[in-house]
Design an enzyme around this catalytic site. Structure first.
Site, short mmCIF file in Angstrom:
data_model
loop_
_atom_site.label_atom_id
_atom_site.label_comp_id
_atom_site.label_asym_id
_atom_site.label_seq_id
_atom_site.Cartn_x
_atom_site.Cartn_y
_atom_site.Cartn_z
N TYR A 140 45.95 165.87 -36.02
CA TYR A 140 45.23 166.65 -36.78
C TYR A 140 46.41 167.53 -37.87
CZ TYR A 140 41.72 170.19 -38.22
OH TYR A 140 40.97 171.01 -38.89
N LYS A 168 44.07 162.68 -38.84
CA LYS A 168 42.93 163.58 -39.47
C LYS A 168 43.87 164.38 -40.52
CE LYS A 168 39.38 167.23 -39.08
NZ LYS A 168 38.71 168.25 -38.41
#
Length: 311
Positions: A140, A168
């Site tokens: 992330y 992400k």
């Protein structure tokens, strides 16, 4: 579960954590929320991410949440568990625990926040987490929250690790385009920015890890379907109406706005945990008008001229 399970997921909802007024988790509210998501085109669910207010959840609470959601979902869509912190040792221990717990397609590990590691430090951090278990890892990358940015070059180094299956990405569309162009074939690239989903999908991203899908999943699905069918005129028309809703959902620190909308819709999302606070009543009313009613005049009072908090 693996890359193949997640490859078909275009809309992954970063699930909120519903709370009672006293701050305890409202487990009774979870079934209705999950069924709502599955009825409105959620293809996968992320638990204990930022939208779940993970900084305020203990690991024991996260495991309770995992068990509750797994029982409700019962294998209907893949699940992702938030597993990362800014402490490599803690992240390693928790990813081992989650891997043993089972039932997850992947773990999401955030770039370490506050301690501002170098690129090599971040590389070693994620490598250590990925080496610790057989649970596939998604990175992330969100510099707006963590201060430091994992560069595309470092990300591609990590993409060669057999247990790191995706990212992400919440940096720039330029970085996303570079990653998509140079990544290994079996490496997933998701945008974490709802407002960028239209552009990301046109660049070749695999999907979005979304907050807006709690409330606007049908629109997102319709837009993605139009993109897949090369109907750019239709997709762009949906995007133009979608952007004000996204801006409204992030006009106050998330997840306060989406919780306000869900509460209005009849779901028991409850309040946020401190240090986050609910959106003020008048702001919440304007947010609801935009997100639910499509009242774009309310957008002016809600988001125009307001610097959107990073989420």
């Amino acid at each position: 579960m693996s890359y193949q399970d997640l490859k078909e997921c275009k809309i992954i909802t970063a699930f909120i954590t519903p709370f009672h007024e006293d701050g305890s988790i409202n487990f009774d509210a979870i079934p209705a929320l999950i069924e709502h998501l599955l009825d409105h085109h959620t293809d996968g669910i992320l638990l204990a991410g930022t939208t779940a207010e993970s900084p305020t959840l203990t690991h024991d609470e996260e495991l309770e949440l995992f068990a509750a959601v797994q029982k409700i979902v019962n294998g209907r869509v893949p699940l992702i568990a938030g597993v990362g912190t800014n402490d490599t040792r803690d992240s390693i221990e928790f990813v081992k625990e989650v891997a043993e717990f089972g039932g997850f397609a992947a773990g999401l590990a955030i770039v370490p926040y506050y301690n501002k590691p170098s690129q090599e430090g971040m590389y070693q951090h994620f490598k250590a987490i990925a080496d610790a278990s057989d649970l596939p890892i998604i990175i992330y990358n969100i510099p707006g929250r963590v201060v430091v940015e994992l560069t595309p070059e470092t990300m591609l180094r990590l993409a060669d690790h057999p247990n790191i299956i995706g990212v992400k990405e919440c940096t720039s569309l330029a970085n996303m385009a570079y990653l998509i162009e140079h990544k290994p074939e079996e490496f997933l690239v998701y945008t974490g920015e709802d407002g960028d989903a239209f552009h990301a999908m046109n660049l070749g991203a695999d999907g979005v890890i979304s907050v807006a899908s709690h409330t606007n999943g049908d629109e997102m699905h319709e837009m993605f379907t139009a993109i897949a069918e090369s109907d750019m005129k239709k997709a762009a028309a949906i995007q133009r109406k979608f952007i004000p809703k996204v801006n409204a959902l992030f006009s106050y620190p998330s997840p306060a706005p989406v919780k306000a909308v869900l509460n209005y819709m009849g779901f028991e999302a409850g309040p946020t945990r401190l240090p986050l606070v609910p959106a003020p009543e008048e702001d919440a009313k304007r947010i609801i008008k935009v997100v639910v009613d499509g009242d774009y005049e309310a957008t002016k009072a809600t988001v125009t001229g307001v610097l959107r908090p990073d989420y």
